[in-house]
Scaffold this motif. Sequence first.
Motif, PDB file in Angstrom:
ATOM      1  N   LEU A 211      -0.520   2.987   9.830  1.00  0.00           N
ATOM      2  CA  LEU A 211       0.372   2.102   9.499  1.00  0.00           C
ATOM      3  C   LEU A 211       0.901   2.448   8.556  1.00  0.00           C
ATOM      4  O   LEU A 211       2.177   1.500   8.199  1.00  0.00           O
ATOM      5  CB  LEU A 211      -0.471   0.463   9.457  1.00  0.00           C
ATOM      6  CG  LEU A 211      -1.041   0.447  10.227  1.00  0.00           C
ATOM      7  CD1 LEU A 211      -2.164  -0.245  10.465  1.00  0.00           C
ATOM      8  CD2 LEU A 211      -0.005   0.297  12.105  1.00  0.00           C
ATOM      9  N   VAL A 212       0.900   2.887   6.995  1.00  0.00           N
ATOM     10  CA  VAL A 212       1.287   2.899   6.026  1.00  0.00           C
ATOM     11  C   VAL A 212       2.830   4.250   5.787  1.00  0.00           C
ATOM     12  O   VAL A 212       3.698   3.603   5.693  1.00  0.00           O
ATOM     13  CB  VAL A 212       0.257   2.885   4.721  1.00  0.00           C
ATOM     14  CG1 VAL A 212       1.566   3.488   3.212  1.00  0.00           C
ATOM     15  CG2 VAL A 212      -0.554   1.572   4.499  1.00  0.00           C
ATOM     16  N   ARG A 213       2.852   4.800   6.466  1.00  0.00           N
ATOM     17  CA  ARG A 213       3.413   6.103   6.829  1.00  0.00           C
ATOM     18  C   ARG A 213       4.465   5.310   7.793  1.00  0.00           C
ATOM     19  O   ARG A 213       5.460   5.955   7.959  1.00  0.00           O
ATOM     20  CB  ARG A 213       3.024   6.930   7.298  1.00  0.00           C
ATOM     21  CG  ARG A 213       2.046   7.733   6.034  1.00  0.00           C
ATOM     22  CD  ARG A 213       1.711   9.639   6.507  1.00  0.00           C
ATOM     23  NE  ARG A 213       0.580   9.688   5.295  1.00  0.00           N
ATOM     24  CZ  ARG A 213       0.057  11.099   5.106  1.00  0.00           C
ATOM     25  NH1 ARG A 213       0.023  11.815   6.273  1.00  0.00           N
ATOM     26  NH2 ARG A 213      -0.153  11.387   3.942  1.00  0.00           N
ATOM     27  N   SER A 214       4.155   4.420   8.488  1.00  0.00           N
ATOM     28  CA  SER A 214       5.398   4.390   9.730  1.00  0.00           C
ATOM     29  C   SER A 214       6.373   3.041   9.255  1.00  0.00           C
ATOM     30  O   SER A 214       5.820   3.022   8.021  1.00  0.00           O
ATOM     31  CB  SER A 214       4.376   3.523  11.057  1.00  0.00           C
ATOM     32  OG  SER A 214       3.458   2.031  10.375  1.00  0.00           O
TER      33      SER A 214
ATOM     34  N   LEU B 225       0.266  -1.471  -0.187  1.00  0.00           N
ATOM     35  CA  LEU B 225      -0.221  -0.252  -0.249  1.00  0.00           C
ATOM     36  C   LEU B 225       1.009   0.797   0.498  1.00  0.00           C
ATOM     37  O   LEU B 225       0.444   2.397  -0.318  1.00  0.00           O
ATOM     38  CB  LEU B 225      -1.153  -0.429   1.010  1.00  0.00           C
ATOM     39  CG  LEU B 225      -1.842  -0.728   0.943  1.00  0.00           C
ATOM     40  CD1 LEU B 225      -2.478  -2.155   0.866  1.00  0.00           C
ATOM     41  CD2 LEU B 225      -3.378  -0.598   1.793  1.00  0.00           C
ATOM     42  N   LYS B 226       1.618   0.770   0.924  1.00  0.00           N
ATOM     43  CA  LYS B 226       2.350   2.169   0.248  1.00  0.00           C
ATOM     44  C   LYS B 226       3.482   2.181  -0.854  1.00  0.00           C
ATOM     45  O   LYS B 226       3.856   4.182  -1.204  1.00  0.00           O
ATOM     46  CB  LYS B 226       4.225   2.257   1.645  1.00  0.00           C
ATOM     47  CG  LYS B 226       4.892   3.520   2.143  1.00  0.00           C
ATOM     48  CD  LYS B 226       5.782   3.152   2.709  1.00  0.00           C
ATOM     49  CE  LYS B 226       6.654   4.027   3.083  1.00  0.00           C
ATOM     50  NZ  LYS B 226       7.708   4.007   3.751  1.00  0.00           N
ATOM     51  N   ASN B 227       3.539   1.955  -1.611  1.00  0.00           N
ATOM     52  CA  ASN B 227       4.002   1.044  -3.086  1.00  0.00           C
ATOM     53  C   ASN B 227       3.045   2.323  -3.767  1.00  0.00           C
ATOM     54  O   ASN B 227       3.385   2.892  -4.639  1.00  0.00           O
ATOM     55  CB  ASN B 227       4.844   0.355  -3.520  1.00  0.00           C
ATOM     56  CG  ASN B 227       6.340  -0.206  -2.596  1.00  0.00           C
ATOM     57  OD1 ASN B 227       6.627   0.609  -2.232  1.00  0.00           O
ATOM     58  ND2 ASN B 227       5.840  -1.356  -2.504  1.00  0.00           N
ATOM     59  N   ALA B 228       1.951   2.000  -3.225  1.00  0.00           N
ATOM     60  CA  ALA B 228       0.258   2.391  -4.449  1.00  0.00           C
ATOM     61  C   ALA B 228      -0.021   3.689  -3.770  1.00  0.00           C
ATOM     62  O   ALA B 228      -0.651   3.906  -4.685  1.00  0.00           O
ATOM     63  CB  ALA B 228      -0.447   1.524  -3.973  1.00  0.00           C
TER      64      ALA B 228
END
Length: 457
Positions: A454-457, A411-414
């Motif tokens: 959570l994605v940014r952590s 999700l971070k890559n997306a």
Amino acid sequence: SSPATLQLSTVHLLALLLAEDGQQQGKPPTSTEPAPSLSLLLDQARIKDADDKTESEKTETVSCGSVLCQCLVQLYDGLGMDSTADMQGRTAVGNSLALLLAHSKTAKHTALQLGFVDSAMEHMKDLHAQLNLESLNTGKTAGLKKDDPAVMHLLLSLHLLRNFMLQYQDGKVAAVEAGVSQVVHKLWSWGMVNTTLMAAMLGLLATYTAHCAKACSSLAVSSRTGGKASHEGSAGSSVVHSLVKMATKQSTQGSRAHLKTVFAVLANLALSNVCRGILWKSNFLQGFSTVVPGRGSKDKKQTSLAAKWLAVLVNVSFSLDGQQMLIKVPDMLCLLVEHVQSSPRPCQAMALLVLRNLCFHPANKPRIVAHEKVVETLLRCMESGSLQSKAVASSGLWALVTNCQKGKVALKNAAVSHRLEESWQAIRRDPPTSNKEQKLVQQCLYNMKTVISLVRS
């Protein structure tokens, strides 16, 4: 003997009043106040008359529904089945009793105390034996007609049992103990040659299995021999197996007879561990791979079939073992994504719910995240779906990133954070208009906040 004319007229009047009240209750309400109903009057307690036999009974409360049930059951059991007049009287009393059971909870309780279930089971067993004997004498089964006396009495008994069990758990438990699944299994072959009888049996099963785990499990261990099978689906001959065969045959051959009711029963059974195992082992769930999403109103049959299938899959997907079963079905994720993107709204909602439930299975999360369209589909629902769809999609995204490192990375890559923040602002701009919408908004905001964190952590 046949009921007297006045007695029979009273029975007809009671049936007419109950039927009319049922139609009125089925209409949309015209005001916020509850509409008057015979059910309230029938179940209202009152003190017994003073001329009862004992002092203790003088203060005992009864209801009109209970008293009427006692009278009708006594009259119904006392009528014979030999003459035409007896059959007409028994049918009239039976129909009136069925309507009373559908309206009154105290009538159901009274019928249970009177042993109504056991007597109905014995009566149906006798009728089954009568049908078998007639077929041996004539050598024919295909000529079974709706107006056959045995069939008419079977239809009435099934109707009575169904109304008795309607929203009545104690009645369903009593039916399980009385062996209703074995009786239905014995009658199954006769239902195959008489569509009216089959429709009545399927209607009974739909009511019998609704919100009752014991009833669902009993259909998985039923047998035609009268005794209970030693394990589920012994030799592939339970009622569940018969339902699966009927659903598979009708959905693949384009037949629509009983299809709606069959899938309704299977949807109830999908909540049972034992029945889910049979659905998987019989390769029934794999049949969803052949269901192409219907597009628009021009493909109503395909859309209707897809909706029936998805209703079953929704219930299967609420358990961990069911989620594992569905993920093994060929092209399951692709089909669900396609239904969410292109099917009519009811099918979209159910497909999205199944997709969301699959996201909660710990072992499946990496596989779901790796699918190129699942995350994108959930994000699109967050951006342009209804508030209900946004709540479901946000919980799916929340499940994928919770306790799943691959989900966080994917999700971070997306770059989902920016898109979720835009959805956040859009939701906050539209104030909720009801308590239900308020809860959905709170759920969406909480899920999105957690995902972004959570994605940014």
